[in-house]
Design a protein around this motif. Structure first.
Motif, PDB file in Angstrom:
ATOM      1  N   LEU A   1       0.820  -1.205   0.000  1.00 58.82           N
ATOM      2  CA  LEU A   1       0.000   0.000   0.000  1.00 58.82           C
ATOM      3  C   LEU A   1       0.861   1.265   0.000  1.00 58.82           C
ATOM      4  O   LEU A   1       0.480   2.280  -0.600  1.00 58.82           O
ATOM      5  N   GLU A   2       2.008   1.239   0.654  1.00 62.10           N
ATOM      6  CA  GLU A   2       2.915   2.391   0.591  1.00 62.10           C
ATOM      7  C   GLU A   2       3.365   2.641  -0.845  1.00 62.10           C
ATOM      8  O   GLU A   2       3.394   3.797  -1.313  1.00 62.10           O
ATOM      9  N   ASP A   3       3.707   1.583  -1.543  1.00 59.89           N
ATOM     10  CA  ASP A   3       4.108   1.725  -2.944  1.00 59.89           C
ATOM     11  C   ASP A   3       2.944   2.207  -3.801  1.00 59.89           C
ATOM     12  O   ASP A   3       3.123   3.027  -4.715  1.00 59.89           O
ATOM     13  N   PHE A   4       1.753   1.697  -3.513  1.00 60.24           N
ATOM     14  CA  PHE A   4       0.575   2.108  -4.268  1.00 60.24           C
ATOM     15  C   PHE A   4       0.319   3.600  -4.085  1.00 60.24           C
ATOM     16  O   PHE A   4       0.044   4.333  -5.043  1.00 60.24           O
ATOM     17  N   ALA A   5       0.427   4.072  -2.835  1.00 62.63           N
ATOM     18  CA  ALA A   5       0.231   5.493  -2.562  1.00 62.63           C
ATOM     19  C   ALA A   5       1.271   6.345  -3.271  1.00 62.63           C
ATOM     20  O   ALA A   5       0.962   7.422  -3.801  1.00 62.63           O
ATOM     21  N   ALA A   6       2.516   5.870  -3.308  1.00 64.75           N
ATOM     22  CA  ALA A   6       3.582   6.627  -3.953  1.00 64.75           C
ATOM     23  C   ALA A   6       3.336   6.803  -5.444  1.00 64.75           C
ATOM     24  O   ALA A   6       3.812   7.765  -6.048  1.00 64.75           O
ATOM     25  N   GLY A   7       2.586   5.891  -6.029  1.00 57.24           N
ATOM     26  CA  GLY A   7       2.288   5.987  -7.448  1.00 57.24           C
ATOM     27  C   GLY A   7       1.080   6.838  -7.765  1.00 57.24           C
ATOM     28  O   GLY A   7       0.698   6.958  -8.926  1.00 57.24           O
ATOM     29  N   LEU A   8       0.482   7.446  -6.733  1.00 59.71           N
ATOM     30  CA  LEU A   8      -0.731   8.249  -6.932  1.00 59.71           C
ATOM     31  C   LEU A   8      -0.466   9.699  -6.583  1.00 59.71           C
ATOM     32  O   LEU A   8      -1.097  10.274  -5.707  1.00 59.71           O
ATOM     33  N   GLY A   9       0.500  10.300  -7.244  1.00 62.67           N
ATOM     34  CA  GLY A   9       0.863  11.681  -6.950  1.00 62.67           C
ATOM     35  C   GLY A   9      -0.289  12.625  -7.152  1.00 62.67           C
ATOM     36  O   GLY A   9      -1.185  12.391  -7.955  1.00 62.67           O
ATOM     37  N   GLY A  10      -0.255  13.707  -6.400  1.00 62.49           N
ATOM     38  CA  GLY A  10      -1.326  14.688  -6.503  1.00 62.49           C
ATOM     39  C   GLY A  10      -1.210  15.586  -7.709  1.00 62.49           C
ATOM     40  O   GLY A  10      -2.105  16.364  -8.004  1.00 62.49           O
ATOM     41  N   ALA A  11      -0.086  15.516  -8.428  1.00 61.86           N
ATOM     42  CA  ALA A  11       0.090  16.378  -9.583  1.00 61.86           C
ATOM     43  C   ALA A  11      -0.789  15.921 -10.735  1.00 61.86           C
ATOM     44  O   ALA A  11      -1.125  14.757 -10.861  1.00 61.86           O
ATOM     45  N   ARG A  12      -1.152  16.852 -11.579  1.00 64.81           N
ATOM     46  CA  ARG A  12      -1.869  16.511 -12.790  1.00 64.81           C
ATOM     47  C   ARG A  12      -0.922  15.802 -13.750  1.00 64.81           C
ATOM     48  O   ARG A  12       0.297  15.881 -13.615  1.00 64.81           O
ATOM     49  N   PRO A  13      -1.443  15.092 -14.743  1.00 68.48           N
ATOM     50  CA  PRO A  13      -0.585  14.386 -15.685  1.00 68.48           C
ATOM     51  C   PRO A  13       0.479  15.298 -16.276  1.00 68.48           C
ATOM     52  O   PRO A  13       0.201  16.420 -16.685  1.00 68.48           O
TER      53      PRO A  13
END
Length: 364
Positions: free
Chosen positions: A66-78
């Motif tokens: 889940l830590e890795d999953f969260a790291a892949g969901l950045g708040g920046a736009r594409p």
């Protein structure tokens, strides 16, 4: 709604306890959207505060995934850069091929909601671009906003977390399948918790085979992550206190500020008149729930409504003081062996924890 509900200055010895049965709250749609955040019980949880059972390696493994999953969901736009999880500079991970969702499967009390809320907190996106709610709250949101407006409201999110994912009827199956399909197309990542693997949702509750395509479509959105273990709420803790007498419960309700007092059978009747989406508002500013004459739940519809109330009380950390039968006698053997058994065991587990929390309310 009682005028004393918002007053913290009126002693209950003068005003008397509140009554849930006297409340018929109205919940506007914008409140449903604004409240799609982790509930108070899980507001401060993080991956670092999750305590894995050393005998269950799947719990430790789940934190890492889940830590890795969260790291892949950045708040920046594409196309925009983003620093890594917790600001350590780890580059944003590429979106994985395959399912864009994590499905936490396991028994009740293994910390799935703790982990789901931790994922919400760890995902580096603005709170307005993350949503967290139970499955019931999600379907209620669709009922309040309409399908298309719900899609528009959630499509700009980085993450949608769905707690207690359960399909209770064919209508829910088609609705949620369509909604999640639209959100995945819009780039929304999904995370869910349940006691049932996604391919077996609805099993034992309705003719799931007739809706196999929708169920398989839901399953395709998720990577299942199994979390084993025993119920942490009772791990190494004393047994829940036995029920008290009517007199003890009533005295405690009059003595404790912000307490409610209701006869359990009457409360069950009242729940049938209040939509489950309003059960959270039903307990607004209630600091303890006192119930007299707890007895077996008479039918499955009533039992399912009680499950939702138990979830909302647990989320809000509202202790429950009761007389009558203990909470493990609420549901019949037929219910505990049926298709909704995991819901009922979760309710028993949570109500038992809240009964333990209520013990200090009794001084004699």
């Amino acid at each position: 709604m009682s005028s004393t509900a918002a007053s913290g200055s009126t002693p209950l010895t003068d005003a008397g306890p509140l009554s849930l049965c006297a409340r018929e709250p109205h919940v506007p749609a914008d409140r449903l959207v604004a409240e799609m955040v982790p509930p108070p019980r899980f507001d401060s949880v993080r991956f670092a505060t999750y305590i894995p059972d050393p005998n269950q390696p799947s719990q430790t493994d789940a934190v890492g995934v889940l830590e890795d999953f969260a790291a892949g969901l950045g708040g920046a736009r594409p196309g925009e850069g983003k620093r890594g999880l917790f600001g350590f500079g780890r580059p944003k991970a590429k979106a994985p091929a395959g399912p864009r969702g994590i499905y936490l499967d396991g028994g009740y009390g293994v910390g799935k909601t703790h982990l789901l809320a931790s994922l919400w907190h760890a995902t580096p996106a603005e709170p307005s671009r993350k949503a967290f709610g139970t499955f019931v709250e999600l379907t209620n949101l669709v009922g309040a906003l309409g399908f298309q407006q719900t899609v528009r409201t959630l499509s700009g999110h980085a993450l949608l977390c769905i707690d207690e994912f359960e399909l209770d009827d064919p209508g829910d199956t088609v609705l949620v399948s369509s909604l999640l399909g639209k959100l995945v197309e819009a780039g929304v990542a999904l995370a869910a918790t349940s006691n049932t693997l996604p391919g077996k949702l609805g099993e034992g509750r309705f003719a799931a085979a007739d809706f196999l395509r929708e169920i398989q479509g839901l399953s395709a959105h998720f990577r299942a992550l199994r979390i084993d273990g025993e119920d942490y709420r009772h791990r190494g803790l004393p047994e829940a206190p036995a029920p008290y007498t009517d007199e003890q419960v009533t005295k405690a309700a009059y003595r404790a500020e912000g307490a409610s007092l209701d006869a359990f059978p009457r409360l069950l009747e009242h729940l049938a008149r209040v939509h489950p989406s309003r059960y959270g508002a039903l307990t607004d500013e209630v600091r303890a729930v006192c119930l007299t004459d707890v007895r077996p739940v008479p039918d499955q519809s009533t039992a399912l409504r009680l499950v939702v109330l138990a979830d909302r009380l647990y989320d809000r950390e509202v202790p429950v003081l009761a007389s009558g039968l203990p909470f493990d006698k609420l549901f019949s053997e037929e219910m505990l062996n049926g298709g909704y058994r995991k819901k009922y065991f979760r309710a028993i587990s949570r109500l038992t924890a809240l009964a333990r929390d209520a013990k200090p309310l009794v001084t004699e």
